[in-house]
Design a protein around this motif. Structure first.
Motif, mmCIF file in Angstrom:
data_model
loop_
_atom_site.group_PDB
_atom_site.id
_atom_site.type_symbol
_atom_site.label_atom_id
_atom_site.label_comp_id
_atom_site.label_asym_id
_atom_site.label_seq_id
_atom_site.Cartn_x
_atom_site.Cartn_y
_atom_site.Cartn_z
ATOM 1 N N LEU A 20 0.826 -1.142 -0.044
ATOM 2 C CA LEU A 20 0.070 -0.143 0.120
ATOM 3 C C LEU A 20 0.750 1.376 -0.019
ATOM 4 N N LEU A 21 1.894 1.238 0.776
ATOM 5 C CA LEU A 21 2.792 2.355 0.730
ATOM 6 C C LEU A 21 3.510 2.411 -0.489
ATOM 7 N N GLY A 22 4.020 1.565 -1.225
ATOM 8 C CA GLY A 22 4.275 1.807 -2.448
ATOM 9 C C GLY A 22 3.438 2.238 -3.504
ATOM 10 N N TYR A 23 2.165 1.699 -3.503
ATOM 11 C CA TYR A 23 1.191 2.293 -4.390
ATOM 12 C C TYR A 23 0.782 3.699 -4.176
ATOM 13 N N CYS A 24 0.587 4.141 -3.014
ATOM 14 C CA CYS A 24 0.235 5.555 -2.494
ATOM 15 C C CYS A 24 1.603 6.204 -2.942
ATOM 16 N N TYR A 25 2.917 5.871 -2.563
ATOM 17 C CA TYR A 25 3.867 6.809 -3.164
ATOM 18 C C TYR A 25 3.978 6.966 -4.692
ATOM 19 N N THR A 67 -6.967 3.826 -3.121
ATOM 20 C CA THR A 67 -7.265 4.524 -4.396
ATOM 21 C C THR A 67 -8.153 5.571 -4.244
ATOM 22 N N ASN A 68 -9.466 5.501 -3.316
ATOM 23 C CA ASN A 68 -10.037 6.578 -3.408
ATOM 24 C C ASN A 68 -9.461 7.805 -2.293
ATOM 25 N N VAL A 69 -8.373 7.468 -1.345
ATOM 26 C CA VAL A 69 -7.610 8.377 -0.553
ATOM 27 C C VAL A 69 -6.789 8.987 -1.271
ATOM 28 N N CYS A 70 -6.190 8.368 -2.275
ATOM 29 C CA CYS A 70 -5.101 9.153 -3.120
ATOM 30 C C CYS A 70 -5.941 10.077 -4.051
ATOM 31 N N LEU A 71 -7.095 9.615 -4.771
ATOM 32 C CA LEU A 71 -7.648 10.532 -5.708
ATOM 33 C C LEU A 71 -8.492 11.810 -4.948
ATOM 34 N N ASP A 72 -8.629 11.717 -3.485
ATOM 35 C CA ASP A 72 -9.394 12.738 -2.845
ATOM 36 C C ASP A 72 -8.198 13.491 -2.472
ATOM 37 N N GLN A 73 -6.865 13.313 -2.497
ATOM 38 C CA GLN A 73 -5.653 14.058 -2.092
ATOM 39 C C GLN A 73 -5.523 14.742 -3.429
ATOM 40 N N LEU A 74 -5.088 13.904 -4.583
ATOM 41 C CA LEU A 74 -4.910 14.586 -5.770
ATOM 42 C C LEU A 74 -5.959 15.722 -6.349
ATOM 43 N N ARG A 75 -7.004 15.734 -5.765
ATOM 44 C CA ARG A 75 -8.134 16.849 -6.293
ATOM 45 C C ARG A 75 -7.657 17.983 -5.352
#
Length: 333
Positions: A20-25, A67-75
């Motif tokens: 998960l860390l590698g993906y989120c990074y 994925t939802n957490v990352c997409l939220d951050q990227l917005r």
């Protein structure tokens, strides 16, 4: 089976956190942001555990949340970039300027990014997928394209699983993957591991840096080498300009000690500088090409040290240097 007990959650976290860390990074371009995203993922998973029916595996369930957490951050945040890709080279007499830690791609520990596998060729490809330049290239993709590419090509999720994670059709997921691969098709082929002579070059680099022997240090650089210093946008092009930078009277790199670390599948060092003790200063990622150093990227963010399992202050008076310092860097090969 729904994880319900504390032991279940400890086991779930231990099995899936590194991936998960590698993906989120890769999604966020920042080790600090990735660490926060995984914490948020596990918190959302705990709160929503009653809704986990077992229709998908725990891995798929957690990656859907991540994925939802990352997409939220990227917005909410700007796309991360590489200074050398988006700004003009500066001058060694220029001030660093204002730091922009949320703008630039940063390094991450190899233990998040590189899992050992039986296929050496696959290991080379995976190492190349975490180089800082490649992570910056990932961030030229849209967030859905980036997620699809990472899920399919790095983490080996199926087309059905990827579509489910993103809440889209399989056809749409395949379209995102084709476009993402097309955007990155011009990337260079994966580089081979370091040779013995390149390891010896790095040993000389460490020795020269710790002695602060600027002529010896800069003699190891390519004529067109670059030096970048995130979170600042200033970067320098050419051996002569880098030499001028290191000769500045106010350079904090004098009397530094370098500790080898494993970052982004590349040679890297934690720099401790003398400030009433040897204190955390920067994570230095080194790119070697042929018989010289091609690029230096010094990330002046001491908070990164904790993510690499390093103390804020070096307890010993002197770190190992030269060839001894390279023995810990096993993933460089």
């Amino acid at each position: 089976m729904t994880p319900t007990t504390l032991d279940d959650w400890i086991d779930l976290d231990a099995r899936h956190r590194p991936e998960l860390l590698g993906y989120c990074y890769r999604m966020l371009g920042s080790a600090v942001d990735a660490d926060e995203a995984v914490q948020e993922t596990m918190l959302r998973a705990w709160r929503g555990r009653a809704g986990f029916t077992g229709a998908a595996s725990p891995r798929v369930w957690l990656f859907r949340i991540a994925t939802n957490v990352c997409l939220d951050q990227l917005r909410r945040r700007p796309r991360r970039e590489h200074p050398v890709d988006v700004t003009a080279a500066g001058d060694a007499s220029s001030p660093l300027g204002v730091g922009e830690p949320a703008r630039w791609v940063g390094p991450a520990p190899d233990r998040w990014l590189l899992s050992p596998g039986p296929d050496p060729a696959e290991t080379v490809v995976r190492r190349e997928s975490v180089r800082l330049a490649f992570v910056a290239a990932l961030h030229t993709l849209s967030a859905p394209q980036r997620a699809t590419l990472i899920l399919r090509d790095v983490l080996k999720f199926s087309a059905d699983e990827t579509a489910g994670l993103l809440g889209i059709t399989v056809a749409a997921a395949n379209g995102l993957l084709r476009r993402a691969r097309g955007r990155l098709a011009e990337r260079p082929a994966p580089a081979a591991g370091l040779t013995d002579s390149q390891r010896a070059l790095l040993a000389r680099f460490v020795e020269a840096f710790e002695r602060y022997d600027v002529p010896a240090l800069t003699s190891l650089l390519h004529e067109d080498a670059t030096l970048a210093m995130p979170p600042y946008g200033l970067w320098l092009a050419g051996r002569a300009e880098i030499s001028r930078w290191f000769r500045r009277e106010d350079s904090p790199c004098r009397a530094s000690r370098l500790v080898p670390i494993e970052a982004n599948g590349s040679p890297a060092f934690a720099i401790y500088h003398e400030d009433g003790g040897l204190r955390a200063f920067a994570v230095l990622v080194v790119e070697v090409a042929g018989d010289r150093v091609a690029a230096l990227e010094a990330h002046l963010e001491p908070r990164l040290f904790g993510l690499f399992g390093l103390p804020a202050e070096l307890a010993v008076a002197q770190s190992p240097c030269g060839s001894e310092a390279l023995t810990a860097a096993t993933t460089w090969s």
